[in-house]
Motif scaffolding. Structure first.
Motif, PDB file in Angstrom:
ATOM      1  N   ARG A  95     -10.513   2.742  -9.945  1.00 67.83           N
ATOM      2  CA  ARG A  95     -10.717   4.145 -10.323  1.00 67.83           C
ATOM      3  C   ARG A  95      -9.729   5.080  -9.624  1.00 67.83           C
ATOM      4  NH1 ARG A  95     -13.052   1.790 -13.473  1.00 67.83           N
ATOM      5  NH2 ARG A  95     -15.210   1.947 -14.218  1.00 67.83           N
ATOM      6  N   ARG A  96      -9.003   4.578  -8.624  1.00 68.59           N
ATOM      7  CA  ARG A  96      -8.130   5.457  -7.858  1.00 68.59           C
ATOM      8  C   ARG A  96      -6.759   4.811  -7.691  1.00 68.59           C
ATOM      9  NH1 ARG A  96     -12.083   7.980  -3.183  1.00 68.59           N
ATOM     10  NH2 ARG A  96     -13.773   8.550  -4.597  1.00 68.59           N
ATOM     11  N   LEU A  97      -5.743   5.660  -7.672  1.00 63.82           N
ATOM     12  CA  LEU A  97      -4.382   5.162  -7.564  1.00 63.82           C
ATOM     13  C   LEU A  97      -3.555   6.134  -6.747  1.00 63.82           C
ATOM     14  CD1 LEU A  97      -1.990   3.283  -8.505  1.00 63.82           C
ATOM     15  CD2 LEU A  97      -1.712   4.873 -10.421  1.00 63.82           C
ATOM     16  N   ALA A  98      -2.735   5.585  -5.869  1.00 68.57           N
ATOM     17  CA  ALA A  98      -1.745   6.373  -5.136  1.00 68.57           C
ATOM     18  C   ALA A  98      -0.469   5.552  -5.057  1.00 68.57           C
ATOM     19  CB  ALA A  98      -2.240   6.727  -3.733  1.00 68.57           C
ATOM     20  N   ILE A  99       0.656   6.177  -5.356  1.00 68.17           N
ATOM     21  CA  ILE A  99       1.955   5.524  -5.268  1.00 68.17           C
ATOM     22  C   ILE A  99       2.839   6.339  -4.328  1.00 68.17           C
ATOM     23  CG2 ILE A  99       4.065   4.956  -6.530  1.00 68.17           C
ATOM     24  CD1 ILE A  99       2.396   4.198  -8.894  1.00 68.17           C
ATOM     25  N   TYR A 100       3.366   5.658  -3.319  1.00 64.54           N
ATOM     26  CA  TYR A 100       4.278   6.264  -2.355  1.00 64.54           C
ATOM     27  C   TYR A 100       5.668   5.672  -2.551  1.00 64.54           C
ATOM     28  CZ  TYR A 100       0.277   8.165   0.227  1.00 64.54           C
ATOM     29  OH  TYR A 100      -0.842   8.856   0.598  1.00 64.54           O
ATOM     30  N   LEU A 101       6.690   6.505  -2.460  1.00 66.03           N
ATOM     31  CA  LEU A 101       8.073   6.053  -2.582  1.00 66.03           C
ATOM     32  C   LEU A 101       8.794   6.233  -1.258  1.00 66.03           C
ATOM     33  CD1 LEU A 101       9.089   7.445  -6.091  1.00 66.03           C
ATOM     34  CD2 LEU A 101       8.269   5.170  -5.494  1.00 66.03           C
ATOM     35  N   LEU A 102       9.663   5.290  -0.953  1.00 67.50           N
ATOM     36  CA  LEU A 102      10.397   5.285   0.307  1.00 67.50           C
ATOM     37  C   LEU A 102      11.652   6.136   0.194  1.00 67.50           C
ATOM     38  CD1 LEU A 102      10.734   4.080   3.168  1.00 67.50           C
ATOM     39  CD2 LEU A 102      12.019   2.197   2.103  1.00 67.50           C
ATOM     40  N   GLN A 103      11.830   7.026   1.170  1.00 68.24           N
ATOM     41  CA  GLN A 103      13.029   7.843   1.241  1.00 68.24           C
ATOM     42  C   GLN A 103      13.294   8.198   2.698  1.00 68.24           C
ATOM     43  OE1 GLN A 103      12.925  11.389  -1.145  1.00 68.24           O
ATOM     44  NE2 GLN A 103      14.919  12.115  -0.463  1.00 68.24           N
ATOM     45  N   SER A 119      -4.298   9.818  -8.204  1.00 71.22           N
ATOM     46  CA  SER A 119      -5.329  10.073  -9.202  1.00 71.22           C
ATOM     47  C   SER A 119      -6.641   9.516  -8.684  1.00 71.22           C
ATOM     48  CB  SER A 119      -4.961   9.410 -10.534  1.00 71.22           C
ATOM     49  OG  SER A 119      -5.974   9.622 -11.493  1.00 71.22           O
ATOM     50  N   GLY A 120      -7.692  10.319  -8.764  1.00 76.04           N
ATOM     51  CA  GLY A 120      -9.024   9.858  -8.410  1.00 76.04           C
ATOM     52  C   GLY A 120      -9.436  10.108  -6.981  1.00 76.04           C
ATOM     53  N   PHE A 121      -8.506  10.391  -6.075  1.00 76.38           N
ATOM     54  CA  PHE A 121      -8.859  10.647  -4.680  1.00 76.38           C
ATOM     55  C   PHE A 121      -9.331  12.096  -4.518  1.00 76.38           C
ATOM     56  CE2 PHE A 121      -6.134   6.964  -4.203  1.00 76.38           C
ATOM     57  CZ  PHE A 121      -6.762   6.244  -3.197  1.00 76.38           C
ATOM     58  N   PRO A 143      -8.839   1.118  13.200  1.00 72.64           N
ATOM     59  CA  PRO A 143      -9.782   2.066  13.816  1.00 72.64           C
ATOM     60  C   PRO A 143      -9.209   3.486  13.818  1.00 72.64           C
ATOM     61  CG  PRO A 143      -9.515   0.084  15.162  1.00 72.64           C
ATOM     62  CD  PRO A 143      -8.470   0.024  14.107  1.00 72.64           C
ATOM     63  N   GLY A 144     -10.049   4.431  13.463  1.00 77.03           N
ATOM     64  CA  GLY A 144      -9.643   5.826  13.478  1.00 77.03           C
ATOM     65  C   GLY A 144      -9.000   6.314  12.203  1.00 77.03           C
ATOM     66  N   ILE A 145      -8.769   5.432  11.240  1.00 80.07           N
ATOM     67  CA  ILE A 145      -8.147   5.863   9.997  1.00 80.07           C
ATOM     68  C   ILE A 145      -9.111   6.743   9.212  1.00 80.07           C
ATOM     69  CG2 ILE A 145      -8.921   3.847   8.682  1.00 80.07           C
ATOM     70  CD1 ILE A 145      -6.272   3.958   7.157  1.00 80.07           C
ATOM     71  N   ALA A 146      -8.587   7.780   8.596  1.00 83.69           N
ATOM     72  CA  ALA A 146      -9.424   8.678   7.804  1.00 83.69           C
ATOM     73  C   ALA A 146      -9.929   7.950   6.562  1.00 83.69           C
ATOM     74  CB  ALA A 146      -8.635   9.921   7.416  1.00 83.69           C
ATOM     75  N   LEU A 147     -11.215   8.122   6.260  1.00 84.17           N
ATOM     76  CA  LEU A 147     -11.831   7.474   5.111  1.00 84.17           C
ATOM     77  C   LEU A 147     -12.413   8.538   4.192  1.00 84.17           C
ATOM     78  CD1 LEU A 147     -13.761   4.590   6.942  1.00 84.17           C
ATOM     79  CD2 LEU A 147     -11.485   4.501   5.916  1.00 84.17           C
ATOM     80  N   ASP A 148     -12.356   8.276   2.888  1.00 86.54           N
ATOM     81  CA  ASP A 148     -12.997   9.206   1.971  1.00 86.54           C
ATOM     82  C   ASP A 148     -14.467   8.824   1.809  1.00 86.54           C
ATOM     83  OD1 ASP A 148     -13.141   7.086   0.124  1.00 86.54           O
ATOM     84  OD2 ASP A 148     -11.146   7.563  -0.635  1.00 86.54           O
ATOM     85  N   CYS A 156       1.745   0.874  -3.063  1.00 86.72           N
ATOM     86  CA  CYS A 156       0.769   1.265  -4.077  1.00 86.72           C
ATOM     87  C   CYS A 156      -0.625   1.015  -3.540  1.00 86.72           C
ATOM     88  CB  CYS A 156       1.016   0.465  -5.357  1.00 86.72           C
ATOM     89  SG  CYS A 156      -0.192   0.754  -6.670  1.00 86.72           S
ATOM     90  N   ILE A 157      -1.526   1.961  -3.737  1.00 86.03           N
ATOM     91  CA  ILE A 157      -2.912   1.836  -3.281  1.00 86.03           C
ATOM     92  C   ILE A 157      -3.821   1.863  -4.498  1.00 86.03           C
ATOM     93  CG2 ILE A 157      -4.734   2.787  -1.825  1.00 86.03           C
ATOM     94  CD1 ILE A 157      -2.563   4.224  -0.228  1.00 86.03           C
ATOM     95  N   LEU A 158      -4.656   0.853  -4.634  1.00 84.58           N
ATOM     96  CA  LEU A 158      -5.669   0.807  -5.677  1.00 84.58           C
ATOM     97  C   LEU A 158      -7.036   0.994  -5.023  1.00 84.58           C
ATOM     98  CD1 LEU A 158      -4.463  -2.281  -7.770  1.00 84.58           C
ATOM     99  CD2 LEU A 158      -3.794   0.111  -8.005  1.00 84.58           C
ATOM    100  N   GLY A 159      -7.827   1.886  -5.564  1.00 84.17           N
ATOM    101  CA  GLY A 159      -9.150   2.156  -5.022  1.00 84.17           C
ATOM    102  C   GLY A 159     -10.253   1.800  -6.004  1.00 84.17           C
ATOM    103  N   PHE A 160     -11.360   1.281  -5.470  1.00 82.09           N
ATOM    104  CA  PHE A 160     -12.512   0.873  -6.282  1.00 82.09           C
ATOM    105  C   PHE A 160     -13.751   1.592  -5.762  1.00 82.09           C
ATOM    106  CE2 PHE A 160      -9.336  -2.380  -6.188  1.00 82.09           C
ATOM    107  CZ  PHE A 160      -9.244  -2.814  -7.497  1.00 82.09           C
ATOM    108  N   ASP A 161     -14.658   1.919  -6.685  1.00 90.71           N
ATOM    109  CA  ASP A 161     -15.827   2.705  -6.319  1.00 90.71           C
ATOM    110  C   ASP A 161     -16.841   1.913  -5.501  1.00 90.71           C
ATOM    111  OD1 ASP A 161     -14.744   4.816  -7.646  1.00 90.71           O
ATOM    112  OD2 ASP A 161     -15.910   4.551  -9.473  1.00 90.71           O
ATOM    113  N   ARG A 162     -16.846   0.583  -5.682  1.00 91.87           N
ATOM    114  CA  ARG A 162     -17.844  -0.240  -5.001  1.00 91.87           C
ATOM    115  C   ARG A 162     -17.164  -1.352  -4.225  1.00 91.87           C
ATOM    116  NH1 ARG A 162     -20.268   0.087 -10.229  1.00 91.87           N
ATOM    117  NH2 ARG A 162     -19.510  -2.021 -10.659  1.00 91.87           N
TER     118      ARG A 162
END
Length: 738
Positions: A369-377, A387-389, A431-436, A457-463
């Motif tokens: 349900r969630r997607l994040a794409i980061y590009l290196l520069q 999307s979805g976060f 440890p200490g990472i921010a969580l939604d 690339c980060i894929l997120g799932f609701d469960r």
């Protein structure tokens, strides 16, 4: 067996022995330039691997690279395969290693010798065995060269289907029947296949469940004897068992048509649970019905802790599969998203389009349900798509350096995917990472293209959920495809910026002013592909006259813009030299042929006398100009013309005479203004003619300026968001001498 096939099968057998491989093959060049064909396949059923029978040398596959570059390629395991050749891993997401050695005789590359090995085998990395494999390929190349010389005829090529042979030292036709015929007494169906896919044992229960008497099964290919098993979903499971040597369990649905096991389907239900157990000589199957008369012991597959195998097959329970519709059982529907993703990515040309494709094709296949794409520069990761976060949740992670300990960073720097079945697992690892707020699973995938880091690339799932070995393999392979698409998109952005800058520099920034002639030019880039193309317009002061020019170079991008600049300069030079319209067209035509054979362009050139309004025009495959008379009557001119520039060196371009009266408007345009997908170009020309006719005469106080008229004519095209071609427009009007 011919001498050629004897040489090939012998070399494949020796190569398999050299590195302890269980599958071998050799690709040879074919009669079609740039196409390799699988000539010999040892240890696998040919029908299961039909998609790999042919290989174009420009494809991003190890066979093609080994042939094209003349180098040996070794892939130790599935992880290395995923990193270097994601398209291969997406199609065969199973655990195996492989070696590819070019077959060369003198200076001729005949093909590629390839061997598949167990992923945990060290044979492929042993120098002694690798040398032996190289020597085998060299010996085959020398033998093929000698064969070619002996024949003194056509080159050694392969244009037929592959010859499928047993693996070396395989004296028996396949796995032997259980001793004392004990399997004949089992309540489950049992049957065996050799490594070429032939049935060589079936117990009575197995024959009953397959819907054929034993005599019609023994010795036959599985797909010939049981044609309803020839489906992509089922075949992929069998490929997995043969290549990875890991048992697989899946369900099949029997047809109820007469002659295809309808009686068995009617009696025991139309679903069977199959388990395939690989061995050195083939596969042993058990079959139990999942139907009305199946008891509870038979309604489940033998359990050995293994996950179902197959691309994108989630670890669903058999009950869930049994409840699925026929066309979705066994993960069949899930087999196709990799293909759709690859096709959709091939059409995506920007990073945003690539991200949208991933959102539409990849996430639904896995239930994400969630997607994040980061590009290196510049050694930092920047958020390109989310999307979805929750809003603002990812902001603190935008622009993080590569020395920060975060899963999105470490998956890229290590090249390894990271899977967390729950947020608790993620928090424990970091440890200490921010969580939604959501407590679902997360997958962090490295985006690496041809060994070069692109991003993560980060894929997120609701469960919370688990990730089967097969899912991990396929996700990582698909991440490689995404990385390739993003790398291509970055090159596109760079080239597009260069093309736009080149286009802007080459088009005239202002048109020359003349006391008796007013001109107005407009240019619109396309909104598909590279945006800019080869359309141009120009007005050149030449002696006591003006040269009005419009042209259209085929194609889009930097090449088209560069060619346009060369042609514009050539036309200006000829015009300033006082050449006639015919000489301008002929000279430019020959120049284009000399500069870039195969490139072509259309053009319309008009030499105007501002004092009298007399004009002479030459056309090279360009749309006919429009002329709006002072009374508002507007016509499509019928000027003779020659072929487009760049086709025929001796082309002739006839010249026509016309007159531009005071207050009249001459319109030159490129086909992007009048062409619409699905409609005839004549309809577009008529729309433009009617629009020019409706425009008020520029000399009247109540009418728009000539620039305003130009804006009106391109207004409709400007509002089209999906414009496939660029547009150039040049309007000219003449004032009466005082």
């Amino acid at each position: 067996m011919t001498k050629l096939t004897a040489l090939l099968t012998g070399a494949v057998a020796e190569a398999m022995r050299a590195v302890g491989g269980h599958v071998g093959g050799v690709y040879l060049r074919s009669g079609t330039p740039g196409l390799l064909r699988l000539a010999v396949l040892a240890g696998l059923p040919g029908p299961l691997f039909r998609p790999w029978w042919r290989m174009h040398v420009d494809r991003p596959f190890p066979v093609a690279d080994a042939y094209r570059d003349g180098v040996e390629i070794q892939l130790a395991d599935a992880t290395e395969t995923m990193r270097r050749y994601p398209q291969l891993a997406a199609g065969l997401p199973f655990s195996f290693g492989s070696v590819y050695v070019p077959v060369v005789g003198a200076s001729t590359v005949y093909g590629v010798l390839t061997v598949l090995c167990p992923a945990d085998s060290e044979a492929a990395s042993a120098p002694r065995d690798r040398d032996r494999l190289t020597e085998t390929a060299q010996g085959l190349g020398a033998a093929l060269l000698e064969l070619e010389r002996e024949a003194d005829g056509p080159a050694v090529v392969w244009d037929g289907e592959p010859l499928c042979v047993p693996p070396p030292d395989d004296g028996a036709p396949g796995p032997s029947a259980p001793t004392d015929c004990a399997a004949d007494l089992l309540p489950e169906g049992v049957f065996t296949l050799d490594r070429l896919g032939r049935i060589n044992y079936v117990n009575p229960r197995g024959a009953l469940l397959l819907g054929r008497p034993p005599a019609e099964l023994l010795g036959e290919s599985l797909w010939h004897a049981v044609p309803w098993l020839e489906q992509p979903a089922y075949e992929d499971h069998l490929r997995g068992a043969l290549l990875s040597r890991v048992p697989v369990h899946f369900q099949v649905r029997r047809p109820r048509s007469p002659g295809d096991g309808a009686e068995a389907a009617e009696r025991y239900g139309d679903r069977l649970s199959l388990s395939a157990y690989p061995g050195p000589e083939g596969l042993t199957f058990t079959a139990v019905p999942v139907g009305r008369e199946a008891d509870s012991a038979q309604a489940t597959a033998p359990g050995d802790g293994q996950q179902p195998i197959g691309p994108l097959t989630a670890p669903a329970a058999l009950d869930d599969l049994a409840a699925a519709p026929p066309d979705r059982a066994n993960g069949a529907e899930a087999l196709y998203p990799p293909v759709f993703l690859a096709l959709a990515l091939s059409e995506a040309v920007t990073a945003r389009q690539v991200s949208a494709v991933v959102m539409q094709e990849l996430l639904p296949a896995f239930g994400g349900r969630r997607l994040a794409i980061y590009l290196l520069q510049d050694r930092h990761l920047y958020l390109a798509w989310e999307s979805g976060f929750p809003k603002g949740f990812l902001d603190p992670f935008d622009g993080v350096a590569l020395d920060v300990r975060l899963p999105g960073v470490e998956t890229l720097t290590s090249g390894r995917p990271l899977f967390f079945e729950s947020m608790q697992q993620l928090a424990a690892a970091y440890p200490g990472i921010a969580l939604d707020a959501e407590q679902g699973a997360r997958a962090f995938l490295p985006l690496i293209a041809s060994g070069r880091p692109v991003g993560s690339c980060i894929l997120g799932f609701d469960r919370p959920r688990g990730f089967s070995p097969q899912e991990r393999t396929v996700l990582t392979a698909l991440a490689g495809l995404i990385a390739q698409a993003l790398e291509r998109a970055q090159r596109y952005d760079t080239e597009a910026a260069l093309a736009r800058g080149l286009q802007a520099a080459l088009l005239p920034h202002r048109l020359p002013a003349h006391p008796l002639v007013e001109t107005a030019g407009r240019y619109l880039p396309g909104t598909q592909g590279m945006d800019v193309g080869g359309d141009w317009y120009d007005v050149v002061e030449a002696g006591d006259g003006l040269a009005l020019v419009i042209g259209d170079v085929q194609g889009h991008g930097v090449q088209a813009a560069a060619t346009m600049g060369q042609l514009r300069s050539a036309v200006r030079a000829f015009a300033l030299g006082g050449h006639s319209p015919e000489e301008v067209m002929s000279g430019t035509n020959r120049l284009l042929i000399d500069l870039d054979p195969g490139q072509f362009a259309s053009c319309c050139y008009i030499r105007l006398d501002p004092l009298t309004g007399a004009a002479r025009a030459a056309r090279a495959g360009h749309p006919q100009p429009l002329l709006r008379h002072p009374d508002g009557r507007t016509e499509v001119l019928d000027l003779p013309g020659g072929v487009v520039l760049g086709v025929a060196p001796d082309a002739v371009y006839p010249v026509a005479d016309l007159r531009l009266d005071p207050g009249a408007v001459l319109a030159l345009y490129t086909d992007g203004l009048v062409e619409r997908p699905g409609t005839d170009i004549d309809e577009g020309v008529e729309r433009l003619r009617a629009a020019l006719s409706r425009a008020a005469t520029p000399t009247r106080r109540t009418g728009p300026s000539l620039g305003g008229t130009a804006d009106l004519l391109i207004d409709e095209a400007r509002r089209i968001t999906d414009r496939p071609d660029d547009i150039a427009l040049l309007l000219t009007t003449r004032r009466a001498p005082r």
